[in-house]
Scaffold this motif. Structure first.
Motif, PDB file in Angstrom:
ATOM      1  N   ASP A   1      14.116  15.871   1.528  1.00 17.76           N
ATOM      2  CA  ASP A   1      14.117  16.192   0.097  1.00 17.76           C
ATOM      3  C   ASP A   1      13.255  15.203  -0.680  1.00 17.76           C
ATOM      4  O   ASP A   1      12.473  15.607  -1.560  1.00 17.76           O
ATOM      5  N   TRP A   2      13.367  13.920  -0.356  1.00 17.12           N
ATOM      6  CA  TRP A   2      12.541  12.919  -1.030  1.00 17.12           C
ATOM      7  C   TRP A   2      11.059  13.204  -0.834  1.00 17.12           C
ATOM      8  O   TRP A   2      10.257  13.058  -1.755  1.00 17.12           O
ATOM      9  N   GLY A   3      10.683  13.586   0.390  1.00 21.05           N
ATOM     10  CA  GLY A   3       9.272  13.859   0.657  1.00 21.05           C
ATOM     11  C   GLY A   3       8.728  14.976  -0.205  1.00 21.05           C
ATOM     12  O   GLY A   3       7.615  14.886  -0.743  1.00 21.05           O
TER      13      GLY A   3
ATOM     14  N   LEU B   1       8.512  13.599  -3.763  1.00 24.81           N
ATOM     15  CA  LEU B   1       7.461  12.585  -3.865  1.00 24.81           C
ATOM     16  C   LEU B   1       6.085  13.236  -3.870  1.00 24.81           C
ATOM     17  O   LEU B   1       5.187  12.795  -4.593  1.00 24.81           O
ATOM     18  N   ALA B   2       5.910  14.277  -3.085  1.00 26.08           N
ATOM     19  CA  ALA B   2       4.618  14.978  -3.051  1.00 26.08           C
ATOM     20  C   ALA B   2       4.243  15.478  -4.442  1.00 26.08           C
ATOM     21  O   ALA B   2       3.085  15.384  -4.857  1.00 26.08           O
ATOM     22  N   LYS B   3       5.212  16.000  -5.183  1.00 31.50           N
ATOM     23  CA  LYS B   3       4.941  16.490  -6.537  1.00 31.50           C
ATOM     24  C   LYS B   3       4.537  15.341  -7.456  1.00 31.50           C
ATOM     25  O   LYS B   3       3.623  15.486  -8.285  1.00 31.50           O
TER      26      LYS B   3
ATOM     27  N   ARG C   1       2.692   7.510  -8.889  1.00 38.21           N
ATOM     28  CA  ARG C   1       2.506   6.425  -7.922  1.00 38.21           C
ATOM     29  C   ARG C   1       3.820   6.105  -7.232  1.00 38.21           C
ATOM     30  O   ARG C   1       4.897   6.253  -7.812  1.00 38.21           O
ATOM     31  N   LEU C   2       3.714   5.661  -5.984  1.00 39.64           N
ATOM     32  CA  LEU C   2       4.856   5.159  -5.236  1.00 39.64           C
ATOM     33  C   LEU C   2       4.744   3.644  -5.109  1.00 39.64           C
ATOM     34  O   LEU C   2       3.704   3.121  -4.707  1.00 39.64           O
ATOM     35  N   LEU C   3       5.822   2.939  -5.466  1.00 40.36           N
ATOM     36  CA  LEU C   3       5.931   1.503  -5.232  1.00 40.36           C
ATOM     37  C   LEU C   3       7.024   1.286  -4.201  1.00 40.36           C
ATOM     38  O   LEU C   3       8.072   1.931  -4.257  1.00 40.36           O
TER      39      LEU C   3
ATOM     40  N   ASP D   1       7.215   7.547 -11.999  1.00 39.08           N
ATOM     41  CA  ASP D   1       6.837   7.046 -10.681  1.00 39.08           C
ATOM     42  C   ASP D   1       8.079   6.864  -9.818  1.00 39.08           C
ATOM     43  O   ASP D   1       9.213   6.879 -10.305  1.00 39.08           O
ATOM     44  N   VAL D   2       7.860   6.657  -8.527  1.00 38.23           N
ATOM     45  CA  VAL D   2       8.967   6.453  -7.589  1.00 38.23           C
ATOM     46  C   VAL D   2       8.928   5.025  -7.060  1.00 38.23           C
ATOM     47  O   VAL D   2       7.874   4.516  -6.662  1.00 38.23           O
ATOM     48  N   LEU D   3      10.089   4.375  -7.044  1.00 38.85           N
ATOM     49  CA  LEU D   3      10.251   3.043  -6.478  1.00 38.85           C
ATOM     50  C   LEU D   3      11.194   3.157  -5.289  1.00 38.85           C
ATOM     51  O   LEU D   3      12.347   3.566  -5.444  1.00 38.85           O
ATOM     52  N   VAL D   4      10.699   2.828  -4.096  1.00 33.53           N
ATOM     53  CA  VAL D   4      11.520   2.840  -2.887  1.00 33.53           C
ATOM     54  C   VAL D   4      11.810   1.394  -2.475  1.00 33.53           C
ATOM     55  O   VAL D   4      10.888   0.590  -2.315  1.00 33.53           O
ATOM     56  N   LEU D   5      13.091   1.086  -2.328  1.00 38.71           N
ATOM     57  CA  LEU D   5      13.514  -0.257  -1.943  1.00 38.71           C
ATOM     58  C   LEU D   5      14.248  -0.185  -0.609  1.00 38.71           C
ATOM     59  O   LEU D   5      15.151   0.641  -0.443  1.00 38.71           O
ATOM     60  N   MET D   6      13.862  -1.049   0.324  1.00 41.61           N
ATOM     61  CA  MET D   6      14.392  -0.990   1.677  1.00 41.61           C
ATOM     62  C   MET D   6      15.149  -2.271   2.004  1.00 41.61           C
ATOM     63  O   MET D   6      14.593  -3.370   1.914  1.00 41.61           O
ATOM     64  N   SER D   7      16.408  -2.123   2.389  1.00 39.07           N
ATOM     65  CA  SER D   7      17.247  -3.292   2.687  1.00 39.07           C
ATOM     66  C   SER D   7      18.348  -2.894   3.660  1.00 39.07           C
ATOM     67  O   SER D   7      19.111  -1.965   3.378  1.00 39.07           O
ATOM     68  N   THR D   8      18.446  -3.586   4.786  1.00 39.33           N
ATOM     69  CA  THR D   8      19.500  -3.265   5.751  1.00 39.33           C
ATOM     70  C   THR D   8      20.875  -3.642   5.216  1.00 39.33           C
ATOM     71  O   THR D   8      21.860  -2.974   5.503  1.00 39.33           O
TER      72      THR D   8
END
Length: 204
Positions: free
Chosen positions: A30-32, A35-37, A44-46, A112-119
């Motif tokens: 769903d995010w993909g 995000l494509a739109k 922009r993606l950060l 814009d989209v902000l993706v944050l990655m953290s285990t």
């Protein structure tokens, strides 16, 4: 989280986590599409993360600025953890929590989209970035480990890997990244393969 078990026990943990991953597949897919739109419309993606998650943040932006599978125009994606001069300047002049937040404030625009990655979902510099992103009307999405965690709470949406070990979470975050990138390509018309049915609906 503790160190991942050795030898075959590593695979046992990964298999167990994969059995709980179906909902994450749906989130990444769903995010993909969404995000494509954003990217196709000039947004922009950060992306940001620490340590191994920083490497995965760079992996994600590389697939979009370069290509994942099919040939297409480059998409605007910036890995904030790869901006060495900005990182060292910010770390030298401001509080540690500003490491990514200040970059979000500089580069992010409403929509814009902000993706944050953290285990762990507990990195204070990512929590500050999420808050700054929401203040600027960015869509904040988080890749995290098990709930509850503060990053999942502050993000607009989360892809949550239910696994007790850091390495297992990172391994499945990478799967999520690839599913997201494939979904972006499909949404942009590079792949005409239809969406699969949800796992539950496909079972007999």
């Amino acid at each position: 989280m503790t160190t991942t078990p050795c030898d075959h026990r590593h695979l046992q943990q990964l298999r167990a986590a994969l059995d709980r991953f179906d909902a994450c597949v749906d989130v990444a897919d769903d995010w993909g599409e969404r995000l494509a739109k954003v990217l196709d419309g000039g947004g922009r993606l950060l992306v940001a993360g620490n340590g191994g998650s920083a490497a995965q943040a760079q992996h994600l932006t590389a697939e979009l600025v370069g290509r994942y599978r099919g040939e297409r125009p480059p998409l605007s994606a910036i890995s904030l953890c790869a901006e060495t001069s900005s990182l060292t300047a910010i770390a030298n002049d401001y509080a540690p929590t500003e490491l990514f937040a200040r970059q979000v404030q500089a580069h992010g625009r409403a929509g814009d989209v902000l993706v944050l990655m953290s285990t762990s979902g507990r990195s204070t510099n990512l929590l500050a970035a999420a808050e700054r992103g929401r203040e600027a009307d960015l869509q904040v999405w988080a890749f995290t480990g098990p709930l509850p965690n503060p990053l999942a709470e502050v993000a607009d949406e989360s892809l949550v890997v239910d696994a007790p070990y850091t390495a297992t979470v990172q391994e499945l975050h990478l799967v999520g990244v690839h599913i997201l990138c494939a979904s972006v390509d499909r949404a942009l018309g590079l792949d005409t393969t239809p969406r699969s049915l949800p796992a539950q609906a496909g079972r007999r």
